[in-house]
Enzyme design. Sequence first.
Site, short mmCIF file in Angstrom:
data_model
loop_
_atom_site.label_atom_id
_atom_site.label_comp_id
_atom_site.label_asym_id
_atom_site.label_seq_id
_atom_site.Cartn_x
_atom_site.Cartn_y
_atom_site.Cartn_z
N ASP A 181 44.24 36.33 37.98
CA ASP A 181 44.56 35.03 38.16
C ASP A 181 45.14 34.93 39.70
OD1 ASP A 181 45.29 32.27 37.72
OD2 ASP A 181 44.57 32.89 35.57
N HIS A 241 41.57 30.24 40.55
CA HIS A 241 42.44 30.99 40.12
C HIS A 241 42.30 32.54 40.61
CE1 HIS A 241 44.65 28.57 37.13
NE2 HIS A 241 43.51 27.86 36.92
N GLU A 311 39.52 24.86 36.79
CA GLU A 311 40.45 24.49 37.64
C GLU A 311 40.36 24.97 39.16
OE1 GLU A 311 44.13 23.55 34.59
OE2 GLU A 311 44.02 25.76 35.49
C1 TNX Z 1 45.47 25.96 32.21
S1 TNX Z 1 43.29 26.44 30.13
C2 TNX Z 1 44.68 27.19 32.34
C3 TNX Z 1 45.62 28.34 32.82
C4 TNX Z 1 47.20 27.87 32.67
C5 TNX Z 1 47.44 27.14 31.55
C6 TNX Z 1 48.64 26.80 31.22
C7 TNX Z 1 42.76 27.04 31.46
C8 TNX Z 1 41.25 27.26 31.24
N1 TNX Z 1 43.44 27.28 32.57
O1 TNX Z 1 45.16 28.97 34.01
O2 TNX Z 1 47.81 29.11 32.42
O3 TNX Z 1 46.80 25.83 31.80
O4 TNX Z 1 48.84 26.45 29.87
#
Ligand code: TNX
Length: 526
Positions: A181, A241, A311
């Site tokens: 990540d 990420h 994201e």
């Molecule tokens: C979103 S849910 C993310 C994670 C974070 C999380 C925190 C998702 C696919 N990605 O990278 O850790 O929120 O709750």
Amino acid sequence: MIPKPAVQETIPGDFRLRPTSKVCLAARHDDEHARWIGEQLADRLELEDSSCDWLGDLDSSAAPIGSVVIVIDPGKTELGEEGYLLTVKADMITIYASDSRGAYYATESLVQLFDLSESDPRNNGDGRHLPCVRIKDRPRFVWRGFMLDSARHYQDLDLIKKWIDRMAALKLNRFHWHLCDDESWRLQIDKYPLLTEVSAWRVQDGKRYGGFYTKDQAREVVAYAKARGITVVPEIEMPGHCNAALHAYPYLSCKGDPINIGEDGWNMFTQVDGRLPFCVGKDQTLEFIKDILREVVEVFDTPYIHVGGDERPSGVWSECPHCQARMKQMGVPDEDALHVWFMSHIADFVRYDLGRQSIGWAEKLDVGIPENQIIQGWHPDQSAKAISEGRSIINSTHEWVYLDYPWTEEMQKRMPKWMPVLPLDKIYDFDPAREAGDPAASELVLGGEAPVWTEFIPNEAKLEAHVLPRLAALSEALWSPRESKNFDDFSRRLSRRDGKMKFKAVSSPIIFTGVTPKALTAVKKG
Ligand code: TNX
């Protein structure tokens, strides 16, 4: 028992383990996995003779009195995949299954029954007796997953195995391993050694902090899980990420500037400024990702590879000449369309070049859904949308299953505002098929999965507090027939299992060591 079996009925009589009790195996072939299942059962029941005798055919009558006989008969298709029939009679225990995973689950059930009988007054407290019972059991969903984020914080190999044991006891069968990540990279990759030499570590509280898994260790996890009916699903995050990868190899970002995950690591938590995507305009980025995935499939001999997809920080690709050129080349109008092109390109690579099935977090579904990809929805509308397009999904709708969320209002006050409270009864009520609407569409719902993201979970005690007992509630939501679910009944069974499973949440307060208040307020849900 947890998860509650599909059918369980008491029958008259009482079984007693004796010094001469054995585990015997009746199967067409002397199968290594089946033998292992027998031997681990003999070990766990502390039988004097822990070898597992092969009876050589499908007839259980040759076994000595007081034995456990495991019959694996592929012809017994009526028991279903992963299903089993467990009968405890006064003189013998029999297990029937059509595959070895079903037989394994029967042994998990049997161990639970013995654990529970320890406190049964009829058994003089020795736990060697069982009231007779007949259990015919099979799962409701094929995908019963738990995701562990080993990127934000590292868990050592023993701890990983401990979680696999707990998953197996709860009849969960997919271990989704989040291996990289923004904050760290955890898997040895031979072609790109800096990923682990540099990006598996950060400076925290003035000390070098982190760790990684060698390929041999990862193989060990795969084998350990497989024996227990669990498929490991490794995740390599892209195109967002990925700061840890960019920290090791900065030329893979659009501008190529060095970025820091060390001293600033704790301030760079998810969804705060400073995150960058891979530059997907550069061919060398695509090659880098493909090289990594080639090494990943060598290590993870399992059908599924998770390729992230969630994201992506927006606004970066639009400013990048390489990404602009890629958009032109592919005839896509904007960043989101480029995202979908990229995920499709990788999904095709995984399918056609590597011969595996990719999974991606649902993202930009309105723009397009990569072909050849199972969609993992984490917002309610995402699963519904994917299903309406006829796509298979794994339901991880965050408000129902995110195990990093607090479980009481009191705790919530100490956690980021966007995190809702997820109490035990809510996760118990989780139904992955709810979003599917009509029953025909529920075929597309493979099942559900609960992730535990570990930004705020630095150690084992906090991990246990967050995951147990909510994982037990999840297991019942994914395994047991919907009609038989009842939270009060579950709670009673949970408290009876507590001694063995350590289900009680540790009550220590969650402390955000090292997280600046600024970072906390900046964190918001995407
Ligand atoms: C979103 S849910 C993310 C994670 C974070 C999380 C925190 C998702 C696919 N990605 O990278 O850790 O929120 O709750």
